[in-house]
Design a protein around this motif. Structure first.
Motif, PDB file in Angstrom:
ATOM      1  N   TYR A  11       1.017  -1.173  -0.205  1.00  0.00           N
ATOM      2  CA  TYR A  11      -0.031  -0.074  -0.137  1.00  0.00           C
ATOM      3  C   TYR A  11       0.953   1.167  -0.038  1.00  0.00           C
ATOM      4  O   TYR A  11       1.989   1.132   0.365  1.00  0.00           O
ATOM      5  CB  TYR A  11      -1.006   0.047   1.155  1.00  0.00           C
ATOM      6  N   THR A  13       1.096   3.477   1.976  1.00  0.00           N
ATOM      7  CA  THR A  13       1.634   3.867   3.261  1.00  0.00           C
ATOM      8  C   THR A  13       2.867   3.082   3.570  1.00  0.00           C
ATOM      9  O   THR A  13       3.308   3.177   4.578  1.00  0.00           O
ATOM     10  CB  THR A  13       0.509   3.141   4.277  1.00  0.00           C
ATOM     11  N   ALA A  17       1.244  -5.893   2.283  1.00  0.00           N
ATOM     12  CA  ALA A  17      -0.076  -6.855   2.763  1.00  0.00           C
ATOM     13  C   ALA A  17       0.337  -8.127   2.088  1.00  0.00           C
ATOM     14  O   ALA A  17      -0.244  -9.072   2.759  1.00  0.00           O
ATOM     15  CB  ALA A  17      -1.268  -5.988   2.363  1.00  0.00           C
ATOM     16  N   SER A  37      -6.296 -11.195  11.906  1.00  0.00           N
ATOM     17  CA  SER A  37      -6.511  -9.713  11.506  1.00  0.00           C
ATOM     18  C   SER A  37      -5.265  -9.439  10.908  1.00  0.00           C
ATOM     19  O   SER A  37      -4.013  -9.481  11.621  1.00  0.00           O
ATOM     20  CB  SER A  37      -6.995  -9.152  12.681  1.00  0.00           C
ATOM     21  N   GLY A  38      -5.305  -8.701   9.926  1.00  0.00           N
ATOM     22  CA  GLY A  38      -3.984  -7.966   9.317  1.00  0.00           C
ATOM     23  C   GLY A  38      -3.154  -9.229   8.392  1.00  0.00           C
ATOM     24  O   GLY A  38      -2.166  -8.395   7.914  1.00  0.00           O
ATOM     25  N   ALA A  39      -3.723 -10.315   8.201  1.00  0.00           N
ATOM     26  CA  ALA A  39      -2.720 -11.307   7.695  1.00  0.00           C
ATOM     27  C   ALA A  39      -2.664 -11.053   6.015  1.00  0.00           C
ATOM     28  O   ALA A  39      -1.677 -11.423   5.386  1.00  0.00           O
ATOM     29  CB  ALA A  39      -3.236 -12.625   7.928  1.00  0.00           C
ATOM     30  N   GLY A  40      -3.821 -10.365   5.390  1.00  0.00           N
ATOM     31  CA  GLY A  40      -3.759 -10.132   4.124  1.00  0.00           C
ATOM     32  C   GLY A  40      -4.877 -10.396   3.303  1.00  0.00           C
ATOM     33  O   GLY A  40      -4.875 -10.719   2.083  1.00  0.00           O
ATOM     34  N   LYS A  41      -6.024 -11.301   4.090  1.00  0.00           N
ATOM     35  CA  LYS A  41      -7.073 -11.793   3.441  1.00  0.00           C
ATOM     36  C   LYS A  41      -7.621 -11.247   2.564  1.00  0.00           C
ATOM     37  O   LYS A  41      -7.982 -11.513   1.306  1.00  0.00           O
ATOM     38  CB  LYS A  41      -7.843 -12.574   4.630  1.00  0.00           C
ATOM     39  N   SER A  42      -8.339  -9.997   3.037  1.00  0.00           N
ATOM     40  CA  SER A  42      -9.051  -9.011   2.293  1.00  0.00           C
ATOM     41  C   SER A  42      -8.236  -8.422   0.983  1.00  0.00           C
ATOM     42  O   SER A  42      -8.787  -8.068   0.028  1.00  0.00           O
ATOM     43  CB  SER A  42      -9.552  -7.935   3.164  1.00  0.00           C
ATOM     44  N   SER A  43      -7.055  -8.142   1.498  1.00  0.00           N
ATOM     45  CA  SER A  43      -6.035  -7.404   0.198  1.00  0.00           C
ATOM     46  C   SER A  43      -5.996  -8.707  -0.691  1.00  0.00           C
ATOM     47  O   SER A  43      -6.119  -8.366  -2.127  1.00  0.00           O
ATOM     48  CB  SER A  43      -4.555  -7.405   0.794  1.00  0.00           C
TER      49      SER A  43
END
Ligand SMILES: Nc1ncnc2c1ncn2[C@@H]1O[C@H](COP(=O)(O)OP(=O)(O)OP(=O)(O)O)[C@@H](O)[C@H]1O
Length: 279
Positions: A11, A13, A17, A37-43
């Motif tokens: 990203y 930032t 991800a 959470s934050g592992a990158g699943k949604s990304s």
């Protein structure tokens, strides 16, 4: 067949991800994507249909190199990839049928979608899909008059109406109770098998994933740290995915859930028996 190779997402930032994710999903295979959470699943899910732009690697869907398409051609990919969302994303004031037909929007000319006049073949397909997901008695109801489980069934039928080559499913049961969650997961898996559709389901509930999908991919900090059948997802693998502390906490919560489910099942059985004696 979906083939992901060395996929990377950084990203603006600076957050990395996805760090070189590679795997393939064969037709009819349903992959449960798990990870903290934050592992990158949604990304990952969003890079596949380019709602998020990957910064490296490739995504191929059958003959189409998704990552090579120009911005203007994205409609082509989105048409081939059905999405099912956590919050259903239905149009509340439209009927069940209209919501399902909206899955055809990528195909019909603008004027038709504007006047909501769909070809008869699309309407027939929508009826058949609503029947498949168990909603044939609710075709003319407004979406806002449905239960959560029924809404997700509309979401599934809408995704299928576009005749996708791949299904991406983002936390499909996050807003549902445990029993409805199981019904929805079972329906998704059955439909993918019937249509030999590959699917990736982002699912935070490990127990539910284990129960229904044939293959689990575990992400941690943007990397695949597990890829295998549910039977291979032992404590060591779960610790690799979630870390020692998180997994111990999750297991305690899962045990509590299992106790709750057992209590609910016992209650339901007693109630059903009572209703039978009354009948
Ligand atoms: N739009 C964004 N801008 C900057 N960083 C982002 C953005 N979206 C996600 N990230 C970062 O990328 C990493 C992966 O996030 P992502 O949302 O993909 O994880 P996740 O596994 O889906 O988490 P969750 O289960 O909480 O939804 C995190 O470090 C997150 O902070």
């Amino acid at each position: 067949m979906l083939t992901i190779e060395a996929l990377e997402k950084r990203y603006k930032t600076g957050d990395l991800a996805l760090r070189g994710v590679s795997f393939s999903v064969a037709p009819g295979d349903v992959v449960g994507l798990i990870g903290p959470s934050g592992a990158g699943k949604s990304s990952l899910i969003r890079c596949i249909n380019r709602l998020v732009e990957p910064t490296g690697g490739s995504v191929r869907l059958n003959d189409l190199d998704v990552t090579k398409l120009g911005r203007g051609e994205l409609r082509k990919v989105r048409r081939r990839i059905g999405m099912i969302f956590q919050e259903f994303a239905l149009v509340e004031r439209l009927t069940v049928m209209e919501n399902v037909l909206s899955g055809r929007l990528g195909y019909v000319p603008f004027w038709r979608s504007f006047t909501r006049r769909y070809p008869q073949a699309d309407v027939d397909t929508a009826f058949a899909l609503l029947d498949r997901v168990g909603l044939s008695d609710h075709v003319d109801k407004r979406a806002d008059a449905l239960s959560g489980g029924q809404r997700q069934r509309v979401g599934i039928a809408r995704a299928l109406a576009q005749n996708p080559e791949l299904l991406l499913v983002d936390e499909p049961t996050a807003s549902l109770d445990p029993k409805t969650s199981r019904q929805i997961m079972r329906l998704i898996v059955e439909i993918c098998q019937e249509r030999t559709l590959p699917a990736i389901v982002n699912i935070h509930d490990v127990m539910l994933a284990r129960m229904f999908v044939g293959r689990i991919i575990g992400l941690r900090a943007g990397e695949v740290v597990f890829d295998g059948p549910p039977e291979a997802l032992d404590d060591a693998a779960l610790t690799r995915i979630y870390g020692e502390e998180d997994w111990t906490q999750m297991r305690a919560a899962a045990d509590e859930d299992a106790e709750d489910s057992a209590a609910v099942a016992a209650f339901e059985q007693a109630r059903d028996e009572r209703l039978e004696t009354l009948a």
